[in-house]
Enzyme design. Sequence first.
Site, PDB file in Angstrom:
ATOM      1  N   ARG A  88      53.936 -53.545 -66.329  1.00  0.00           N
ATOM      2  CA  ARG A  88      54.510 -52.314 -66.881  1.00  0.00           C
ATOM      3  C   ARG A  88      56.040 -52.411 -66.856  1.00  0.00           C
ATOM      4  O   ARG A  88      56.728 -51.860 -67.707  1.00  0.00           O
ATOM      5  CB  ARG A  88      54.054 -51.120 -66.051  1.00  0.00           C
ATOM      6  N   ASP A 146      45.352 -43.116 -62.010  1.00  0.00           N
ATOM      7  CA  ASP A 146      44.957 -44.089 -60.984  1.00  0.00           C
ATOM      8  C   ASP A 146      43.903 -43.495 -60.037  1.00  0.00           C
ATOM      9  O   ASP A 146      42.972 -44.188 -59.617  1.00  0.00           O
ATOM     10  CB  ASP A 146      46.195 -44.548 -60.194  1.00  0.00           C
ATOM     11  N   ARG A 149      40.565 -43.534 -61.758  1.00  0.00           N
ATOM     12  CA  ARG A 149      39.982 -44.890 -61.691  1.00  0.00           C
ATOM     13  C   ARG A 149      39.438 -45.166 -60.291  1.00  0.00           C
ATOM     14  O   ARG A 149      38.358 -45.738 -60.129  1.00  0.00           O
ATOM     15  CB  ARG A 149      41.046 -45.931 -62.074  1.00  0.00           C
ATOM     16  N   HIS A 173      53.405 -46.439 -59.808  1.00  0.00           N
ATOM     17  CA  HIS A 173      52.322 -46.658 -60.777  1.00  0.00           C
ATOM     18  C   HIS A 173      52.399 -48.100 -61.278  1.00  0.00           C
ATOM     19  O   HIS A 173      52.642 -48.372 -62.440  1.00  0.00           O
ATOM     20  CB  HIS A 173      52.462 -45.652 -61.932  1.00  0.00           C
TER      21      HIS A 173
HETATM   22  N1  LIG Z   1      51.603 -43.593 -67.229  1.00  0.00           N
HETATM   23  C1  LIG Z   1      50.394 -44.049 -67.508  1.00  0.00           C
HETATM   24  O1  LIG Z   1      49.434 -43.815 -66.770  1.00  0.00           O
HETATM   25  C2  LIG Z   1      50.171 -44.845 -68.774  1.00  0.00           C
HETATM   26  C3  LIG Z   1      48.876 -45.234 -69.155  1.00  0.00           C
HETATM   27  C4  LIG Z   1      48.722 -45.929 -70.360  1.00  0.00           C
HETATM   28  C5  LIG Z   1      49.828 -46.246 -71.144  1.00  0.00           C
HETATM   29  N2  LIG Z   1      51.059 -45.876 -70.709  1.00  0.00           N
HETATM   30  C6  LIG Z   1      52.256 -46.151 -71.499  1.00  0.00           C
HETATM   31  O2  LIG Z   1      52.322 -45.201 -72.563  1.00  0.00           O
HETATM   32  C7  LIG Z   1      53.109 -45.753 -73.623  1.00  0.00           C
HETATM   33  C8  LIG Z   1      52.353 -45.613 -74.935  1.00  0.00           C
HETATM   34  O3  LIG Z   1      51.214 -46.439 -74.931  1.00  0.00           O
HETATM   35  P1  LIG Z   1      50.291 -46.510 -76.243  1.00  0.00           P
HETATM   36  O4  LIG Z   1      49.127 -47.340 -75.884  1.00  0.00           O
HETATM   37  O5  LIG Z   1      50.088 -45.157 -76.783  1.00  0.00           O
HETATM   38  O6  LIG Z   1      51.257 -47.312 -77.248  1.00  0.00           O
HETATM   39  P2  LIG Z   1      51.199 -47.300 -78.845  1.00  0.00           P
HETATM   40  O7  LIG Z   1      51.945 -48.483 -79.294  1.00  0.00           O
HETATM   41  O8  LIG Z   1      49.804 -47.097 -79.314  1.00  0.00           O
HETATM   42  O9  LIG Z   1      52.018 -45.974 -79.208  1.00  0.00           O
HETATM   43  C9  LIG Z   1      53.355 -45.825 -78.951  1.00  0.00           C
HETATM   44  C10 LIG Z   1      53.947 -45.015 -80.102  1.00  0.00           C
HETATM   45  O10 LIG Z   1      55.294 -44.681 -79.762  1.00  0.00           O
HETATM   46  C11 LIG Z   1      56.012 -44.695 -80.986  1.00  0.00           C
HETATM   47  N3  LIG Z   1      57.437 -44.770 -80.685  1.00  0.00           N
HETATM   48  C12 LIG Z   1      58.174 -45.834 -80.288  1.00  0.00           C
HETATM   49  N4  LIG Z   1      59.446 -45.487 -80.082  1.00  0.00           N
HETATM   50  C13 LIG Z   1      59.530 -44.154 -80.392  1.00  0.00           C
HETATM   51  C14 LIG Z   1      60.579 -43.216 -80.377  1.00  0.00           C
HETATM   52  N5  LIG Z   1      61.828 -43.562 -80.015  1.00  0.00           N
HETATM   53  N6  LIG Z   1      60.306 -41.945 -80.724  1.00  0.00           N
HETATM   54  C15 LIG Z   1      59.052 -41.556 -81.094  1.00  0.00           C
HETATM   55  N7  LIG Z   1      58.006 -42.424 -81.128  1.00  0.00           N
HETATM   56  C16 LIG Z   1      58.244 -43.693 -80.777  1.00  0.00           C
HETATM   57  C17 LIG Z   1      55.468 -45.879 -81.751  1.00  0.00           C
HETATM   58  O11 LIG Z   1      55.761 -45.804 -83.138  1.00  0.00           O
HETATM   59  C18 LIG Z   1      53.977 -45.762 -81.431  1.00  0.00           C
HETATM   60  O12 LIG Z   1      53.271 -45.016 -82.416  1.00  0.00           O
HETATM   61  C19 LIG Z   1      53.399 -47.201 -73.214  1.00  0.00           C
HETATM   62  O13 LIG Z   1      54.662 -47.264 -72.609  1.00  0.00           O
HETATM   63  C20 LIG Z   1      52.301 -47.485 -72.186  1.00  0.00           C
HETATM   64  O14 LIG Z   1      52.658 -48.521 -71.306  1.00  0.00           O
HETATM   65  C21 LIG Z   1      51.248 -45.188 -69.557  1.00  0.00           C
END
Ligand SMILES: NC(=O)c1ccc[n+]([C@@H]2O[C@H](COP(=O)([O-])OP(=O)(O)OC[C@H]3O[C@@H](n4cnc5c(N)ncnc54)[C@H](O)[C@@H]3O)[C@@H](O)[C@H]2O)c1
Length: 310
Positions: A88, A146, A149, A173
């Site tokens: 991450r 988490d 899970r 995380h």
């Molecule tokens: N905290 C958690 O528990 C957790 C769990 C899963 C994923 N995540 C994180 O969440 C984030 C999103 O994951 P995802 O699978 O949805 O990714 P994804 O690629 O499917 O979606 C991300 C979206 O963000 C958009 N984006 C990028 N920059 C942007 C901006 N400046 N303004 C607006 N939109 C923007 C992209 O166009 C894309 O559609 C990642 O950083 C991932 O690591 C966190």
Amino acid sequence: MKITVVGAGNVGATCANVIAQRELASELVLLDIKEGVSEGKALDMMQTSTLLGFDTRVIGSTNDYSKTAGSDVVVITSGIPRKPGMTREDLIGTNAVKGVVDSILKYSPEAIFVIISNPMDTMTYLALKASGLPKNRIIGMGGILDSSRFKGYLSQAIGCPATDLQGIVIGGHGDTTMIPLTRFATYMGVPAADILDAEVLNKVAADTMVGGATLTGMLGTSAWYAPGAAGALLVESIVRDEKKVYPCCVALDGEYGQKDICIGVPVVIGKNGWEKIVEYKLNEEEQAKFNKSADAVRSMNKVLVDMKLV
Ligand SMILES: NC(=O)c1ccc[n+]([C@@H]2O[C@H](COP(=O)([O-])OP(=O)(O)OC[C@H]3O[C@@H](n4cnc5c(N)ncnc54)[C@H](O)[C@@H]3O)[C@@H](O)[C@H]2O)c1
């Protein structure tokens, strides 16, 4: 209530879908930088409203923050997810949420922020430092996922419904920073440690810690159903003022022996954001793990200084 979800990708769209279905807002804005994607997903979601029976109005926006004006809660999921082999932490430069927070605050100065973008602990710290907002309005979501899970793996080991279990994951995380608190896990009040062998319980904890990486290996990208649902439940506790206790990434000021850091601890979530930190009595071993986790998160936060983001 008006809610905005920034990032209409896998996690953002799933989170928005759960928010709409649970009618947590009268208006929900989905915003993304990709032309047309948020509008298309919003329209698709709206076309489920008569099928599923909800009346949240979902609106898409291609990077037009004026449509987010007056939002009470804003969920940030923008950025890229990790690919197999990535941590991450590898996402730090790409996913910096500072610009998003600034743009939101122009139109929604009272918003409460839920940060999901990874590396989530560092992004939460960045959102707090860059915005100067009161700390209760910045909440990182990681520990709810988490913990879900953790309870999932625990339920498989015990052979019981996950909903009959109590279990919590604190700390950072990250695959190596999260701490499933096995000593506090219970099945209908009975300690899990009295039901399972130590070896099995340790495996439950180990599987939990790599829970995200396991899914990334299978999917080629990070998971979205549980992350999206976890984000929506956090929003629900805010907008319905439920006062639920969830492990969330919040700013510590001496609690759990740490300062100047955002990291996962149990907090009460209500209409003011996070309202109170619940202090578990950690034993020496658990506190040592928490301190080590905080060291790792803090060293990640240093990158923000190097990048001149804070
Ligand atoms: N905290 C958690 O528990 C957790 C769990 C899963 C994923 N995540 C994180 O969440 C984030 C999103 O994951 P995802 O699978 O949805 O990714 P994804 O690629 O499917 O979606 C991300 C979206 O963000 C958009 N984006 C990028 N920059 C942007 C901006 N400046 N303004 C607006 N939109 C923007 C992209 O166009 C894309 O559609 C990642 O950083 C991932 O690591 C966190």
